[in-house]
Design a protein around this motif. Structure first.
Motif, PDB file in Angstrom:
ATOM      1  N   ASP A 151       0.758  -1.206   0.016  1.00  0.00           N
ATOM      2  CA  ASP A 151       0.001  -0.011  -0.032  1.00  0.00           C
ATOM      3  C   ASP A 151       0.829   1.426   0.033  1.00  0.00           C
ATOM      4  O   ASP A 151       0.579   2.248  -0.658  1.00  0.00           O
ATOM      5  CB  ASP A 151      -1.057   0.289   1.035  1.00  0.00           C
ATOM      6  CG  ASP A 151      -0.552  -0.273   2.567  1.00  0.00           C
ATOM      7  OD1 ASP A 151       0.942  -0.486   2.749  1.00  0.00           O
ATOM      8  OD2 ASP A 151      -1.207  -0.236   3.619  1.00  0.00           O
ATOM      9  N   TYR A 152       1.962   1.199   0.615  1.00  0.00           N
ATOM     10  CA  TYR A 152       2.940   2.300   0.518  1.00  0.00           C
ATOM     11  C   TYR A 152       4.132   1.999   0.554  1.00  0.00           C
ATOM     12  O   TYR A 152       4.968   1.085   1.091  1.00  0.00           O
ATOM     13  CB  TYR A 152       2.922   3.066   2.259  1.00  0.00           C
ATOM     14  CG  TYR A 152       1.659   3.699   2.536  1.00  0.00           C
ATOM     15  CD1 TYR A 152       1.172   4.810   2.097  1.00  0.00           C
ATOM     16  CD2 TYR A 152       0.610   2.969   3.544  1.00  0.00           C
ATOM     17  CE1 TYR A 152      -0.255   5.492   2.389  1.00  0.00           C
ATOM     18  CE2 TYR A 152      -0.213   3.384   3.639  1.00  0.00           C
ATOM     19  CZ  TYR A 152      -0.728   4.860   3.428  1.00  0.00           C
ATOM     20  OH  TYR A 152      -2.100   5.342   3.813  1.00  0.00           O
ATOM     21  N   ARG A 153       4.681   2.460  -0.649  1.00  0.00           N
ATOM     22  CA  ARG A 153       6.161   2.130  -1.262  1.00  0.00           C
ATOM     23  C   ARG A 153       7.311   2.346  -0.193  1.00  0.00           C
ATOM     24  O   ARG A 153       8.079   1.188   0.171  1.00  0.00           O
ATOM     25  CB  ARG A 153       6.394   2.791  -2.523  1.00  0.00           C
ATOM     26  CG  ARG A 153       7.605   2.188  -2.998  1.00  0.00           C
ATOM     27  CD  ARG A 153       7.664   0.852  -3.502  1.00  0.00           C
ATOM     28  NE  ARG A 153       8.821   0.528  -4.279  1.00  0.00           N
ATOM     29  CZ  ARG A 153       8.913  -0.803  -4.498  1.00  0.00           C
ATOM     30  NH1 ARG A 153       8.307  -1.976  -3.888  1.00  0.00           N
ATOM     31  NH2 ARG A 153      10.226  -1.044  -4.798  1.00  0.00           N
ATOM     32  N   ILE A 154       7.143   3.233   0.575  1.00  0.00           N
ATOM     33  CA  ILE A 154       8.284   3.632   1.332  1.00  0.00           C
ATOM     34  C   ILE A 154       8.254   2.482   2.515  1.00  0.00           C
ATOM     35  O   ILE A 154       9.399   2.223   3.134  1.00  0.00           O
ATOM     36  CB  ILE A 154       8.164   5.035   2.004  1.00  0.00           C
ATOM     37  CG1 ILE A 154       9.612   5.323   2.917  1.00  0.00           C
ATOM     38  CG2 ILE A 154       6.821   5.351   2.846  1.00  0.00           C
ATOM     39  CD1 ILE A 154      10.706   5.316   2.351  1.00  0.00           C
ATOM     40  N   ALA A 155       6.884   2.222   2.904  1.00  0.00           N
ATOM     41  CA  ALA A 155       7.055   1.068   4.029  1.00  0.00           C
ATOM     42  C   ALA A 155       7.455  -0.356   3.479  1.00  0.00           C
ATOM     43  O   ALA A 155       8.285  -0.843   4.222  1.00  0.00           O
ATOM     44  CB  ALA A 155       5.460   0.876   4.416  1.00  0.00           C
TER      45      ALA A 155
END
Length: 428
Positions: A307-311
């Protein structure tokens, strides 16, 4: 009945310290499909009070059903108090306020972001991430604790509607531990209420008969007692022995992280952890490595559908280190993963709101329940096995050479900067 500053401060001071106690009934619930009907039934049966705290309170049909149950309860004279996070619910907040407008539901927003300068305050990085609901009824208190927000399982705020429900868990809790959940939820509501009304509250206190003594005495309680070590021998273990853990920014800053690392340190056979956002600090990684090296089967279930690329980059930055010491890593691909659960051997399990990343372990307000019961652990093991069967094991190195080094440096630097801005110093 008119509230006083004393009422608010008493609620703030009531956050419990963790301890194991027996006499609890704990039921594992998977997803909102299982949670929301049970929650609505408990709200509908409430006689005197309902407390609810959540990060996301959306306005889709699933959330609307819960909202209507709250409105109906308040209409029949039940005290209903709801607190939602100002960032997590920022998109749906106008709709939620409109839905509760004109009802007797008492809504508070934790650290609202309704003014531009609010975004510049470092304290805004510390969010209310708990998912709690406590209702009284004919059989006593019923509490719901876990990682499930008030939003449909198939609805993602960033990706829209999906075919498959996200993987998520909560528990339904009855027994003495429900009192701890109520105290924590009351404290979150009181904290948001005081932040919005502190001027009028203190004016009323100043006009009371003993303004200084009473107010200073209650303010002294706000820090509360230091977090206790989890006592393994308190109360009757039947039917279930459990502890309620709250991570706050006062005296219980690392209680959830410590409960994880101590359980992993005692592991003899297996450690299973499912979490969407995974970027553990050096203590946590050391505990996982040590467990795997002494022959414990250590399995991590992480996001495969991102859902979140940075995560995802943050989690992948530690893949090679952990796999190199025998930790098995699986990525869950059928749907979004939002579960925050773990089990160690056959008698330790936790369900809650805490991720294993700097935000949850050092900044956000979180709540987990730890259950010491073989039957509950077996139920959770079955859910783990089903999820692992649908997942893909990571068997190849992630990023080597200069690219891998740069990824790790960027992730570590971003995490350190974020923590420094939020006021957290020292090594993570």
């Amino acid at each position: 009945m008119k509230r006083t500053l004393r009422d608010t401060l008493r609620e703030l001071a009531g956050v419990p310290v963790p301890r194991f106690m027996g006499g609890n009934e704990v039921a594992l619930l998977q997803g909102g499909d299982e949670l929301f009907p049970r929650m609505v039934a408990a709200i509908s049966a409430a006689r005197h009070e309902v407390w609810l705290a959540t990060y996301i309170f959306h306005d889709d049909p699933a959330a609307q059903t819960v909202a209507q149950a709250l409105i109906d309860a308040a209409a029949r004279g039940v005290t209903v108090r709801v607190v939602i996070d100002g960032f997590g619910s920022i998109k749906s907040l106008p709709a939620v306020r409109a839905r509760f407008a004109g009802s007797a539901v008492q809504l508070e927003v934790f650290r609202p972001l309704d003014r531009w300068w609010a975004w510049l305050q470092p304290g805004q990085l510390r969010r209310l991430h708990q998912k709690l609901c406590v209702c009284d009824g004919g059989a006593g208190l019923t509490a719901f604790v876990g990682g499930i927000n008030l939003i449909d399982d198939r609805h993602d705020l960033n990706h829209g509607w999906c075919d498959q429900p996200r993987l998520d868990f909560a528990i339904e809790l009855r027994g003495p531990l429900a009192l701890s959940a109520r105290a924590a939820t009351r404290a979150m509501w009181a904290r948001a209420h005081l932040a919005r009304h502190w001027r009028s509250e203190f004016r009323m206190a100043a006009a009371s008969e003993h303004p200084v003594g009473e107010t200073m005495g209650l303010l002294q309680q706000l820090r509360g007692p230091a977090a206790l070590e989890l006592d393994e021998a308190i109360d009757d273990p039947r039917p279930m022995r459990a502890a309620f853990l709250v991570r706050d920014n006062l005296r219980q800053r690392r209680v959830i992280e410590r409960s994880f690392t101590e359980a992993i340190g005692r592991a003899r056979e297996s450690v299973d952890i499912a979490v969407p956002y995974f970027y553990p600090g050096h203590r946590f990684r050391r505990a996982l490595r040590a467990a795997a090296q002494r022959g414990v089967r250590v399995r991590l279930l992480l996001q495969g559908k991102v859902d979140y690329r940075i995560a995802a980059l943050a989690a992948q930055a530690v893949y090679d280190e952990l796999r190199g010491h025998g930790v098995q890593i699986f990525e869950y691909t059928p749907a979004f993963l939002h579960a925050k659960v773990a089990r160690v051997d056959d008698d330790w399990a936790t369900v809650g709101s805490s991720n294993i990343d700097p935000l949850s372990l050092l900044l956000n307000l979180e709540a987990n329940v730890v259950v010491r019961d073989a039957g509950f652990s077996h139920q959770l093991a079955q859910r783990f096995d089903a999820a692992f069967a649908l997942s893909t094991q990571v068997t190849e190195p992630m990023r080597r050479g200069l690219r891998g080094w740069l990824t790790r440096v960027v992730v570590a630097s971003a995490a350190t900067l974020y923590l420094r801005v939020a006021g957290i110093t020292g090594r993570y």
